[in-house]
Design a protein around this motif. Structure first.
Motif, PDB file in Angstrom:
ATOM      1  N   PRO A  98      26.109 -29.889  27.299  1.00 33.92           N
ATOM      2  CA  PRO A  98      24.641 -29.883  27.331  1.00 33.92           C
ATOM      3  C   PRO A  98      24.033 -28.545  26.887  1.00 33.92           C
ATOM      4  N   ALA A  99      24.720 -27.446  27.179  1.00 31.46           N
ATOM      5  CA  ALA A  99      24.220 -26.143  26.727  1.00 31.46           C
ATOM      6  C   ALA A  99      24.231 -26.069  25.212  1.00 31.46           C
ATOM      7  N   LEU A 100      25.300 -26.547  24.599  1.00 30.02           N
ATOM      8  CA  LEU A 100      25.364 -26.570  23.142  1.00 30.02           C
ATOM      9  C   LEU A 100      24.257 -27.458  22.568  1.00 30.02           C
ATOM     10  N   ALA A 101      24.040 -28.606  23.185  1.00 25.36           N
ATOM     11  CA  ALA A 101      22.976 -29.504  22.726  1.00 25.36           C
ATOM     12  C   ALA A 101      21.611 -28.838  22.856  1.00 25.36           C
ATOM     13  N   ASN A 102      21.395 -28.100  23.930  1.00 24.69           N
ATOM     14  CA  ASN A 102      20.124 -27.395  24.114  1.00 24.69           C
ATOM     15  C   ASN A 102      19.935 -26.334  23.033  1.00 24.69           C
ATOM     16  N   LEU A 103      20.992 -25.596  22.714  1.00 27.20           N
ATOM     17  CA  LEU A 103      20.886 -24.578  21.674  1.00 27.20           C
ATOM     18  C   LEU A 103      20.629 -25.219  20.310  1.00 27.20           C
ATOM     19  N   LEU A 104      21.266 -26.351  20.038  1.00 24.06           N
ATOM     20  CA  LEU A 104      20.999 -27.071  18.789  1.00 24.06           C
ATOM     21  C   LEU A 104      19.553 -27.584  18.749  1.00 24.06           C
ATOM     22  N   ASP A 105      19.040 -28.041  19.882  1.00 23.25           N
ATOM     23  CA  ASP A 105      17.636 -28.446  19.960  1.00 23.25           C
ATOM     24  C   ASP A 105      16.723 -27.291  19.563  1.00 23.25           C
ATOM     25  N   ARG A 106      17.056 -26.108  20.056  1.00 23.80           N
ATOM     26  CA  ARG A 106      16.258 -24.932  19.736  1.00 23.80           C
ATOM     27  C   ARG A 106      16.285 -24.628  18.247  1.00 23.80           C
ATOM     28  N   VAL A 107      17.466 -24.679  17.670  1.00 22.66           N
ATOM     29  CA  VAL A 107      17.633 -24.370  16.247  1.00 22.66           C
ATOM     30  C   VAL A 107      16.903 -25.401  15.386  1.00 22.66           C
ATOM     31  N   MET A 108      17.000 -26.677  15.763  1.00 25.36           N
ATOM     32  CA  MET A 108      16.414 -27.748  14.955  1.00 25.36           C
ATOM     33  C   MET A 108      14.950 -28.024  15.284  1.00 25.36           C
ATOM     34  N   ILE A 131      18.664 -32.662  36.423  1.00 27.71           N
ATOM     35  CA  ILE A 131      19.613 -33.452  35.625  1.00 27.71           C
ATOM     36  C   ILE A 131      20.981 -32.778  35.593  1.00 27.71           C
ATOM     37  N   LEU A 132      21.021 -31.453  35.619  1.00 29.50           N
ATOM     38  CA  LEU A 132      22.311 -30.755  35.644  1.00 29.50           C
ATOM     39  C   LEU A 132      22.998 -30.941  36.991  1.00 29.50           C
ATOM     40  N   VAL A 133      22.233 -30.980  38.073  1.00 31.77           N
ATOM     41  CA  VAL A 133      22.815 -31.241  39.394  1.00 31.77           C
ATOM     42  C   VAL A 133      23.394 -32.657  39.423  1.00 31.77           C
ATOM     43  N   VAL A 134      22.680 -33.623  38.832  1.00 29.88           N
ATOM     44  CA  VAL A 134      23.201 -34.995  38.757  1.00 29.88           C
ATOM     45  C   VAL A 134      24.528 -35.002  37.998  1.00 29.88           C
ATOM     46  N   LEU A 189      35.187 -28.183  31.993  1.00 30.60           N
ATOM     47  CA  LEU A 189      34.443 -27.102  31.334  1.00 30.60           C
ATOM     48  C   LEU A 189      33.744 -27.609  30.083  1.00 30.60           C
ATOM     49  N   PHE A 190      34.405 -28.477  29.336  1.00 27.40           N
ATOM     50  CA  PHE A 190      33.800 -29.074  28.151  1.00 27.40           C
ATOM     51  C   PHE A 190      32.567 -29.897  28.536  1.00 27.40           C
ATOM     52  N   LEU A 191      32.700 -30.719  29.580  1.00 23.41           N
ATOM     53  CA  LEU A 191      31.582 -31.561  30.013  1.00 23.41           C
ATOM     54  C   LEU A 191      30.385 -30.734  30.479  1.00 23.41           C
ATOM     55  N   VAL A 192      30.656 -29.584  31.075  1.00 22.58           N
ATOM     56  CA  VAL A 192      29.576 -28.737  31.593  1.00 22.58           C
ATOM     57  C   VAL A 192      28.913 -27.930  30.472  1.00 22.58           C
ATOM     58  N   THR A 193      29.683 -27.562  29.453  1.00 18.62           N
ATOM     59  CA  THR A 193      29.109 -26.736  28.384  1.00 18.62           C
ATOM     60  C   THR A 193      28.475 -27.545  27.259  1.00 18.62           C
ATOM     61  N   PHE A 243      15.608 -33.278  22.754  1.00 21.97           N
ATOM     62  CA  PHE A 243      16.148 -34.528  22.222  1.00 21.97           C
ATOM     63  C   PHE A 243      17.664 -34.596  22.373  1.00 21.97           C
ATOM     64  N   LEU A 244      18.366 -33.621  21.830  1.00 17.01           N
ATOM     65  CA  LEU A 244      19.825 -33.609  21.932  1.00 17.01           C
ATOM     66  C   LEU A 244      20.293 -33.331  23.356  1.00 17.01           C
ATOM     67  N   PHE A 245      19.622 -32.400  24.030  1.00 15.04           N
ATOM     68  CA  PHE A 245      20.019 -32.047  25.397  1.00 15.04           C
ATOM     69  C   PHE A 245      20.016 -33.277  26.294  1.00 15.04           C
ATOM     70  N   PHE A 246      18.889 -33.991  26.311  1.00 15.65           N
ATOM     71  CA  PHE A 246      18.806 -35.141  27.204  1.00 15.65           C
ATOM     72  C   PHE A 246      19.698 -36.288  26.737  1.00 15.65           C
ATOM     73  N   GLY A 247      19.809 -36.484  25.428  1.00 20.69           N
ATOM     74  CA  GLY A 247      20.699 -37.528  24.923  1.00 20.69           C
ATOM     75  C   GLY A 247      22.142 -37.274  25.307  1.00 20.69           C
ATOM     76  N   VAL A 248      22.606 -36.052  25.076  1.00 18.15           N
ATOM     77  CA  VAL A 248      23.984 -35.691  25.411  1.00 18.15           C
ATOM     78  C   VAL A 248      24.206 -35.742  26.920  1.00 18.15           C
ATOM     79  N   THR A 249      23.274 -35.193  27.684  1.00 11.40           N
ATOM     80  CA  THR A 249      23.451 -35.132  29.136  1.00 11.40           C
ATOM     81  C   THR A 249      23.458 -36.523  29.753  1.00 11.40           C
ATOM     82  N   PHE A 250      22.537 -37.384  29.343  1.00 14.15           N
ATOM     83  CA  PHE A 250      22.538 -38.753  29.881  1.00 14.15           C
ATOM     84  C   PHE A 250      23.780 -39.512  29.422  1.00 14.15           C
TER      85      PHE A 250
END
Length: 152
Positions: free
Chosen positions: A84-94, A40-43, A78-82, A99-106
């Protein structure tokens, strides 16, 4: 003996440095983006690259391209690339795995797709009419932005 001679091309200092850097950086990517999310990151990266290509061609066609405009796109990328990383970290915290990673990335993929499709249309590249109608508002917004740049 021939096999050992072929290793001379593989066991080079440059390859050693690349492997070392890769071994140091890869865990950070996995930490930031999660494991098994390369596709998904390559896409997303592919879409961003196509957006840049189509945007450059569209801006050159309507004569609104400037190096200042191009350089301004770097922080956006740079914002667009980072994001999903922020969303992944929030997924971890919550405790919401992916959920957030895939929602934000898609969401970013869809947004970038509409942008690159509108850019391709502005550049005069062949886009099916059904697709053009889907991104009509983006085409209109980009045309208005280009017209404002021309009047400055």
């Amino acid at each position: 003996m021939k096999f050992l001679q072929s290793l001379d091309n593989v066991a080079t200092p440059a390859n050693g440095w690349a492997a070392t850097i890769g071994a140091m950086v890869a865990p950070w990517f996995q930490y930031l983006y999660g494991s098994n999310r390369q596709d998904i990151l390559v896409v997303l990266l592919f879409m961003i690259a196509l957006d840049w290509v189509t945007g450059i061609h569209a801006a050159k066609k309507d004569k609104t391209y400037s190096s200042e405009y191009g350089l301004g796109r770097i922080p956006r990328t740079l914002f667009l690339v980072t994001l999903p990383a922020l969303a992944n970290l929030l997924d971890r915290v919550m405790g919401t795995p992916g959920f957030l990673f895939f929602g934000v990335t898609f969401g970013l993929i869809y947004h970038t797709w509409t942008s690159l499709t509108a850019n391709a249309h502005r550049a005069g590249w062949p886009i099916p009419k059904s697709i053009v109608s889907l991104v009509g508002s983006e085409i209109k917004a980009k045309a208005e932005r280009a017209a404002r740049k021309e009047t400055k």
